[in-house]
Design a protein around this motif. Structure first.
Motif, short mmCIF file in Angstrom:
data_model
loop_
_atom_site.label_atom_id
_atom_site.label_comp_id
_atom_site.label_asym_id
_atom_site.label_seq_id
_atom_site.Cartn_x
_atom_site.Cartn_y
_atom_site.Cartn_z
N SER A 1 0.96 -1.31 -0.27
CA SER A 1 -0.13 -0.45 0.30
C SER A 1 0.65 1.07 -0.52
O SER A 1 2.43 1.24 0.05
CB SER A 1 -0.64 -0.11 1.20
OG SER A 1 -0.28 0.24 2.01
N GLN B 1 -2.21 2.36 -8.30
CA GLN B 1 -3.41 2.75 -7.35
C GLN B 1 -4.87 3.68 -7.50
O GLN B 1 -5.90 2.92 -7.51
CB GLN B 1 -3.41 3.40 -5.77
CG GLN B 1 -4.54 3.08 -4.68
CD GLN B 1 -5.01 2.00 -4.49
OE1 GLN B 1 -3.92 0.70 -3.58
NE2 GLN B 1 -6.33 1.96 -4.58
N ASP C 1 -7.88 2.01 -8.90
CA ASP C 1 -9.81 2.52 -8.44
C ASP C 1 -10.24 3.54 -9.45
O ASP C 1 -11.58 4.17 -9.70
CB ASP C 1 -9.87 3.93 -7.35
CG ASP C 1 -9.62 2.71 -6.10
OD1 ASP C 1 -9.36 1.85 -5.85
OD2 ASP C 1 -8.24 3.89 -5.04
N TYR D 1 -10.38 12.40 -3.98
CA TYR D 1 -10.23 11.95 -2.29
C TYR D 1 -9.10 12.24 -2.29
O TYR D 1 -7.70 12.50 -3.47
CB TYR D 1 -9.93 9.76 -3.12
CG TYR D 1 -11.87 9.98 -3.10
CD1 TYR D 1 -12.67 9.57 -2.34
CD2 TYR D 1 -12.23 9.70 -4.26
CE1 TYR D 1 -14.23 9.83 -2.37
CE2 TYR D 1 -13.34 9.98 -4.25
CZ TYR D 1 -14.07 9.21 -3.76
OH TYR D 1 -15.95 9.11 -4.24
N PRO E 1 -16.56 -2.22 0.32
CA PRO E 1 -14.41 -2.43 -0.41
C PRO E 1 -14.84 -2.34 -1.95
O PRO E 1 -13.92 -1.80 -2.45
CB PRO E 1 -13.99 -3.77 -0.34
CG PRO E 1 -15.31 -4.11 0.55
CD PRO E 1 -15.84 -3.37 0.64
N ASN E 2 -16.07 -2.62 -2.40
CA ASN E 2 -15.69 -2.29 -3.70
C ASN E 2 -16.12 -0.82 -4.12
O ASN E 2 -15.50 -0.63 -5.82
CB ASN E 2 -17.18 -3.20 -4.57
CG ASN E 2 -18.09 -2.86 -5.49
OD1 ASN E 2 -16.83 -3.41 -6.11
ND2 ASN E 2 -18.44 -2.63 -6.33
N CYS E 3 -16.80 -0.23 -3.58
CA CYS E 3 -16.36 1.35 -4.16
C CYS E 3 -15.76 1.77 -2.64
O CYS E 3 -16.07 2.86 -3.44
CB CYS E 3 -18.06 1.92 -3.79
SG CYS E 3 -19.37 1.69 -2.63
N ASN E 4 -14.85 1.72 -2.63
CA ASN E 4 -13.87 2.56 -1.59
C ASN E 4 -14.86 2.94 -0.64
O ASN E 4 -14.55 4.46 -0.11
CB ASN E 4 -12.53 3.04 -1.97
CG ASN E 4 -11.93 2.88 -3.22
OD1 ASN E 4 -11.51 1.72 -2.51
ND2 ASN E 4 -11.29 3.32 -3.84
N ASN E 5 -16.09 2.42 -0.28
CA ASN E 5 -17.01 2.32 0.69
C ASN E 5 -17.29 4.52 1.03
O ASN E 5 -17.83 4.58 1.64
CB ASN E 5 -16.41 3.37 2.88
CG ASN E 5 -15.69 1.89 2.91
OD1 ASN E 5 -16.41 0.90 2.63
ND2 ASN E 5 -14.60 1.50 3.38
N THR E 6 -17.62 4.71 -0.68
CA THR E 6 -17.73 5.69 -1.18
C THR E 6 -19.61 5.90 -1.55
O THR E 6 -20.35 6.57 -1.04
CB THR E 6 -17.14 6.48 -2.31
OG1 THR E 6 -17.58 5.24 -3.77
CG2 THR E 6 -16.35 6.76 -2.12
N LYS F 1 -20.34 3.99 -7.40
CA LYS F 1 -19.10 3.39 -8.51
C LYS F 1 -19.74 3.58 -10.34
O LYS F 1 -20.88 3.17 -10.25
CB LYS F 1 -19.39 1.55 -8.11
CG LYS F 1 -18.32 1.07 -9.04
CD LYS F 1 -17.49 0.58 -8.53
CE LYS F 1 -15.71 0.33 -9.36
NZ LYS F 1 -15.28 -0.53 -8.26
#
Length: 577
Positions: free
Chosen positions: A152, A204, A208, A233, A504-509, A512
């Motif tokens: 990461s 990354q 995303d 972000y 997790p699929n949408c980075n907690n937003t 998507k």
């Protein structure tokens, strides 16, 4: 010398004939097709069904003097795998298989990718030798040997904080001095920690599906932000002392002048991320605390250039299909910057792209290269303006023309002339909605009778984020939320509303991807009459609505009711009527 090696390199067809995989006649057939339409001989032979992809890759390996490896039949020692981090393996689509005599052998999907080997030599501080395997086998090997491993940006930044004192450079002293130590800058740009960090940031952001990556220096910190589906972000900020090293690395990759920090510069970087070609447009801007850099990510795989996939409803799709088949006239797409106008026009061009017609485009810049379409970039520094390119287009026998933007009266007049001489012209304009486009053209100096004679339709659009399908849930909106779109609880009785709670699929937003809202105003006889009378934009709007035009707000409400997006997204992008 490298030149001699390429001179003696055997043609791919000849290697395949020697391997008894194809005949000389089949090679000649493929060469005839290549001469007619271009392309790579190996891809053509696969298309014809004469060889498989694996046979092509093995022949390419022999042509490049590399070994062809069957990764599925070998076991790679953990100490060899550990020499290449998971992010490097994913970015360059490689797998290390052997380490002997300070030489690391890595398997590539593309034997022509010599740049990858050069980059790896820099990063790994050892000699690197290439071998070849099929792309699918490399994907399986990365999944097998790097399973569960994740490098990461946050971890790497923490490592750099502790282990990179040698990279410390005071930007203030560099920016105010008359000269910069170029050797030191070069060394910084190629240092392993900086290369790893930048690779990871790019990987990354691209994973995303970011459209832009911002590197922004401030007095006490160096921010990295990226824009996904229109929202910015922030990543964990890298150490402030790495600002100069990171900006220098980006400039080296983009072939920009690393010594020039006082003037804006523009460049481009071409990458292959997991086998997918990606272009980065680089723009630098000098600020009081160093250079701010923005990378625009052009990734064809995440942009749908298919007219069926841009968010049009069935009735709007039929309208657009009939408009783009017209022999002449002007079709304008309008909206603010970043509203998807170019994507919509590209999708329209793709829908009519055919061997029987010639399509020319003038763009600033050319965002995506389209097969079978002649694209010309604007270069105002040398006088290659939209207007000048358009004049040349009229002598180039086109059927359809795309002008990136109508910026001034001269461009508008030549576009009108092109449509009057039997061409269909596509272009964009910056206005808030479809009816106000008429007012904008008149303000530019275009005569109302010319607008009536040539303009066929105006498409206004906005982009809204779509709800993530993995965490989508129904909910009851508050009266305050409904009021932002001038709705009352009684009006939406029985309607279902959805939102994304974050996963997790949408980075907690909760979101998507994006979809478009459209407002399509057709130039009917009644609207042309109003234009000739110099009627107000509100009068034109009312008449268009009477004749069935769906406003941006109404399009947004339909997307909400269909469960595509949320009230907050539509109210953020669309003004209420």
């Amino acid at each position: 010398m490298p030149v001699k090696r390429t001179q003696h390199r055997q043609p791919l067809g000849q290697i395949l004939v020697q391997q008894n995989l194809i005949t000389e006649e089949q090679v000649q057939e493929a060469l005839a097709i290549q001469k007619e339409r271009g392309g790579l001989i190996g891809a053509i032979l696969i298309e014809l069904g004469y060889i498989t992809e694996e046979q092509r890759n093995a022949a390419l390996a022999e042509q490049a003097g590399m070994e062809f490896i069957d990764l599925d039949k070998m076991e790679i020692p953990p100490d060899v795998i550990s020499r290449v981090s998971v992010s490097i393996a994913e970015v360059y689509k490689i797998v290390p298989i052997r380490f002997e005599n300070n030489t690391l052998t890595v398997v590539l999907a593309d034997p022509m990718n010599i740049n990858a080997l050069d980059d790896l030599r820099f990063m790994l501080a050892c000699d690197v030798k290439g071998a070849v395997a099929s792309p699918a086998a490399i994907d399986r090997a990365i999944e097998k040997y790097y399973a569960g491993q994740k490098e990461s940006v946050d971890q790497l930044i923490e490592e750099l904080e502790q282990s990179s004192p040698g990279l410390k450079v005071d930007y203030q002293s560099s920016s105010h001095s008359q000269s910069i130590d170029l050797d030191q800058l070069e060394e910084l740009a190629h240092s392993m920690p900086v290369v790893r960090l930048l690779n990871l940031i790019l990987l990354q952001a691209i994973k995303d599906r970011a459209s832009d990556i911002h590197f922004e220096p401030f007095e006490d910190e160096f921010k990295v932000r990226y824009r996904v589906d229109g929202a910015l972000y922030e990543m964990m900020p890298p150490p402030r002392h790495l600002a100069l090293a990171l900006t220098s690395r980006i400039k080296v990759m983009a072939n920009l002048d690393i010594a020039e920090t006082r003037m804006p510069q523009d460049g481009r970087i071409e990458l292959s991320i997991a086998g997918n070609p990606i272009e980065l447009r680089v723009s630098t801007l000098p600020t009081v605390h160093g250079e701010s850099i923005v990378l625009r990510v052009l990734d064809r795989s995440v942009v749908g250039l298919d007219i069926d996939r841009i968010g049009l409803r069935e009735d709007d799709l039929e309208t657009i299909r009939s408009l783009i088949k017209k022999p002449n006239g002007i079709l304008l797409c309008t909206g603010p910057t970043g509203s998807g106008k170019t994507t919509t026009l590209y999708a329209c061009l793709n829908a009519i792209n055919d061997v029987g017609i010639t399509i020319l485009t003038a763009e600033d810049p050319v965002e995506y290269e389209l097969d079978g379409i002649i694209q010309i970039p604007v270069n105002e520094e040398i006088g290659v303006t939209f207007a000048r390119i358009l004049r040349s287009f009229l002598r180039h026998d086109p059927n359809k023309i795309l002008v990136g933007e109508v910026r001034d009266l001269e461009t508008a007049q030549i576009a009108i002339q092109a449509s009057l001489t039997g061409h269909l012209v596509f272009s964009t304009l910056h206005t808030n909605d479809a009816p106000s486009t008429i007012t904008r053209l008149v303000d530019m100096g275009v005569e109302p009778f010319m607008i009536c004679a040539t303009l066929e339709a105006i498409i206004a659009q906005r982009l809204v984020r779509t709800i993530c399908v993995e965490c989508k849930e129904a909910y009851e909106p508050t009266p305050e939320a409904l009021a932002t779109l001038n709705l009352t609880p009684e009006e939406v009785q029985g309607r279902k509303f959805f939102y994304g709670k974050g996963c997790p699929n949408c980075n907690n937003t909760g979101y998507k991807g994006r979809t478009a809202l459209f407002e399509i105003m057709l130039m009917t006889d009644q609207i042309r009459e109003l234009v000739m009378q110099n009627a107000s934009h509100m009068a034109i709007r009312e008449k268009a609505r009477e004749q069935g035009m769906r406003t941006l707000r109404e399009s947004g409400l339909l997307k909400i009711y269909d469960g595509w997006t949320t009230i907050e997204e539509v109210s953020r992008e669309v003004a209420v009527d």
